[in-house]
Design a protein around this motif. Structure first.
Motif: not given
Length: 305
Positions: A35, A37, A40, A60-62
């Motif tokens: 995950h 996120n 972050r 979101d961080l993907k």
């Protein structure tokens, strides 16, 4: 006859291979379902420490790792201005997507196949004391007097959509507010395939910048890249052809330009050079920038009628 130590060595090698493959398998599974996120807050702290600007990632961080060009997507990145600035936000973007070429990294080169920035907002300010929000590394933006040109990585696709730019410089008595976009026409191979457009107002007078260059797709770190730029700011008109010898290392740049206007002193707002008041002028020259030094060649033109 089998020697016991050979059998033992083979067994150890087999078990070592099984353990290594198991570790690789578990790392792949872990990263596939990680995950992102969760990183972050830590990433925001790293950006804050490096820039001196309070940073956060609100979306979101993907990350997509399993490719020769792994990609990271950051949504809602925000960097704040120093407290003395009028505008709270220095930089923000709805979405930033960046990919990196692993093959080039293995050769010691940084090549970004893709940089997409959606709806960026840039607010840059400098006060009368010389503190500037773009002077990174200190919380207050105190000048560090580092004039070393930036060395940017090679970018093979750059897209900027819906950009907004604001600049307020109390030392130059300059304000600018405008829009910024960049895109490349798919399949086009001529000298205007890549385009940058910036328009707005400079000290309440019309400003427009148009830059056209060849396609970025085939860009190489050691192959010069040339583009043309046309700038108009009030009565100032600037036509230029710019060659970056190692894209985009800005320490080795050649510029051929023609500039004209009503008063040479007005060029101060664009360059910071204090020039005398003159009647209408037209000048042409070639400028070479090497590191922190530049040389002017073939200067010619006329001042007055």
């Amino acid at each position: 006859m089998e020697w016991p130590w050979i059998v033992s060595t083979h067994a150890k090698a087999t078990w070592a291979g099984i353990i290594l493959l198991s570790l690789v398998f578990f790392v792949v599974i872990f990263l596939s379902f990680f995950h992102w996120n969760a990183l972050r807050p830590a990433l925001g702290r790293v950006i804050t420490a490096k820039t001196g600007r309070s940073a956060s990632i609100d979306g979101d961080l993907k990350v997509h790792l399993w490719s020769w060009n792994p990609t990271a997507e950051v949504n809602g990145l925000r960097l704040k201005n120093p407290k003395w600035a009028d505008k709270d936000l220095m930089f923000g973007a709805k979405r930033i997507t960046i990919s990196v070429s692993v093959g080039r990294l293995l050769r010691g080169q940084i090549v970004l196949p893709q940089v997409d920035i959606l709806e960026p907002t840039v607010n840059l300010e400098r006060d009368a004391q010389g503190r500037a929000s773009w002077e990174l590394g200190t919380v207050a933006g105190t000048p560090n007097h580092d004039t070393t040109p930036a060395k940017l990585p090679t970018i093979r696709r750059l897209t900027i959509e819906g950009g907004k730019v604001y600049v307020a410089d109390a030392m130059r008595k300059l304000t600018f507010s405008g829009s910024l976009v960049a895109a490349e026409e798919s399949g086009k191979q001529d000298a205007s395939a890549f385009k940058i457009r910036c328009s707005g107002s400079l000290n309440a007078k019309p400003f427009r910048l148009e830059a056209n260059g060849g396609p970025l797709l085939d860009l190489e770190p050691d192959k010069p890249y040339t583009f043309a730029a046309h700038l108009t700011a009030s009565d100032i008109n600037l036509e230029s052809h710019i060659t970056v010898h190692k894209p985009f290392d800005l320490s080795a740049v050649d510029v051929k330009f023609i500039v004209s206007g009503d008063d040479l002193a007005d060029v101060f707002y664009l360059t910071g050079l204090a020039l005398p008041n003159t009647p209408r002028y037209r000048l042409a020259a070639t400028m070479q920038l090497r590191g922190t030094k530049f040389r002017m060649q073939d200067l010619k033109g006329n001042v007055g009628s």
